[in-house]
Design an enzyme around this catalytic site. Sequence first.
Site, mmCIF file in Angstrom:
data_model
loop_
_atom_site.group_PDB
_atom_site.id
_atom_site.type_symbol
_atom_site.label_atom_id
_atom_site.label_comp_id
_atom_site.label_asym_id
_atom_site.label_seq_id
_atom_site.Cartn_x
_atom_site.Cartn_y
_atom_site.Cartn_z
ATOM 1 N N ASN A 132 0.786 -1.090 0.159
ATOM 2 C CA ASN A 132 -0.017 0.043 0.114
ATOM 3 C C ASN A 132 0.919 1.175 -0.054
ATOM 4 O O ASN A 132 0.596 1.987 -0.628
ATOM 5 C CB ASN A 132 -0.974 -0.187 1.220
ATOM 6 C CG ASN A 132 -2.041 -0.892 0.862
ATOM 7 O OD1 ASN A 132 -3.074 -0.525 0.268
ATOM 8 N ND2 ASN A 132 -2.174 -1.982 1.549
ATOM 9 N N HIS B 267 -8.295 -0.609 5.396
ATOM 10 C CA HIS B 267 -8.766 -2.139 6.117
ATOM 11 C C HIS B 267 -9.192 -3.021 5.306
ATOM 12 O O HIS B 267 -9.941 -2.656 4.274
ATOM 13 C CB HIS B 267 -9.949 -2.042 7.265
ATOM 14 C CG HIS B 267 -9.965 -3.193 7.878
ATOM 15 N ND1 HIS B 267 -9.321 -3.706 8.957
ATOM 16 C CD2 HIS B 267 -11.188 -3.935 7.871
ATOM 17 C CE1 HIS B 267 -9.734 -5.061 9.165
ATOM 18 N NE2 HIS B 267 -10.950 -5.286 8.512
HETATM 19 C C1 GAR Z 1 -3.098 -4.678 3.935
HETATM 20 O O1 GAR Z 1 -4.032 -5.742 3.252
HETATM 21 C C2 GAR Z 1 -4.066 -3.768 4.856
HETATM 22 O O2 GAR Z 1 -5.236 -3.640 4.399
HETATM 23 C C3 GAR Z 1 -3.827 -4.547 6.085
HETATM 24 O O3 GAR Z 1 -2.734 -5.233 5.964
HETATM 25 C C4 GAR Z 1 -2.060 -5.451 4.825
HETATM 26 C C5 GAR Z 1 -0.674 -4.744 4.652
HETATM 27 O O4 GAR Z 1 -0.237 -4.999 3.425
HETATM 28 N N1 GAR Z 1 -4.353 -3.933 7.122
HETATM 29 C C6 GAR Z 1 -4.965 -4.349 8.307
HETATM 30 O O5 GAR Z 1 -5.347 -5.403 8.309
HETATM 31 C C7 GAR Z 1 -5.163 -3.295 9.180
HETATM 32 N N2 GAR Z 1 -6.413 -3.848 10.091
HETATM 33 P P1 GAR Z 1 1.191 -4.144 2.994
HETATM 34 O O6 GAR Z 1 2.171 -3.865 3.917
HETATM 35 O O7 GAR Z 1 1.518 -4.782 1.776
HETATM 36 O O8 GAR Z 1 0.340 -2.762 2.352
#
Ligand code: GAR
Length: 204
Positions: free
Chosen positions: A17, A113
């Site tokens: 992200n 989220h």
């Molecule tokens: C993502 O899917 C984000 O939506 C989630 O963790 C992942 C991080 O991926 N966040 C949550 O679950 C917050 N409650 P990334 O490090 O590759 O962005």
Amino acid sequence: MDGKARVAVLVSGGGTNLQALIDAQRSGLIEKGEIVLVISNRESAFAIERAKKAGIETCVVTRKACGGQEGFEAKVMELIDSHDIDLVVLAGFLTILSAAFVRHYEHRIINIHPSLIPAFCGDGFYGIIPHQAALERGVKVTGATVHYVNEVADGGEIIAQKAVSVEDDDTPETLQRRVMEQAEWLILPVAVAKICRRIVKERS
Ligand code: GAR
């Protein structure tokens, strides 16, 4: 002041992200914002490498090094304030912030989220877990939500949501990837761009 909102991104893991935000900044989508700081609560987070590669200042702040939650939050606050941050983006920041912390930055912290809130959210729902829960429940549609952060876990005002289909042969991992590709990496940069435009407009 250079006419751009100053953005800090808080991360814990892979940072896809964060990458979407960096790419959106490069492409000009986030024309009124600049990511000036990336803070990780994990030393091993690959997100830190992504930030460094993009020339963004990074800082690792661990609870252990700060002697617990209070010291950790004090350090993060100090960094946010010393960098004149306008907007804090939690992009896979998998740790809970206290009510005092989030109240201090009311309407200045947003989170991505990986579900359609109010489904599969709240305490304990992070990372792959919302996708496991979605498959166990047998929903046919899930997605992602960008929301303001308040003292209730995943309970703040919703800014954007996007639905994604669940396929019959999905595993938590395939579903997680589709939700990222078709929802998270799209709605988070758009939300950040919109809020940065508003911040800049409000101060002019
Ligand atoms: C993502 O899917 C984000 O939506 C989630 O963790 C992942 C991080 O991926 N966040 C949550 O679950 C917050 N409650 P990334 O490090 O590759 O962005």
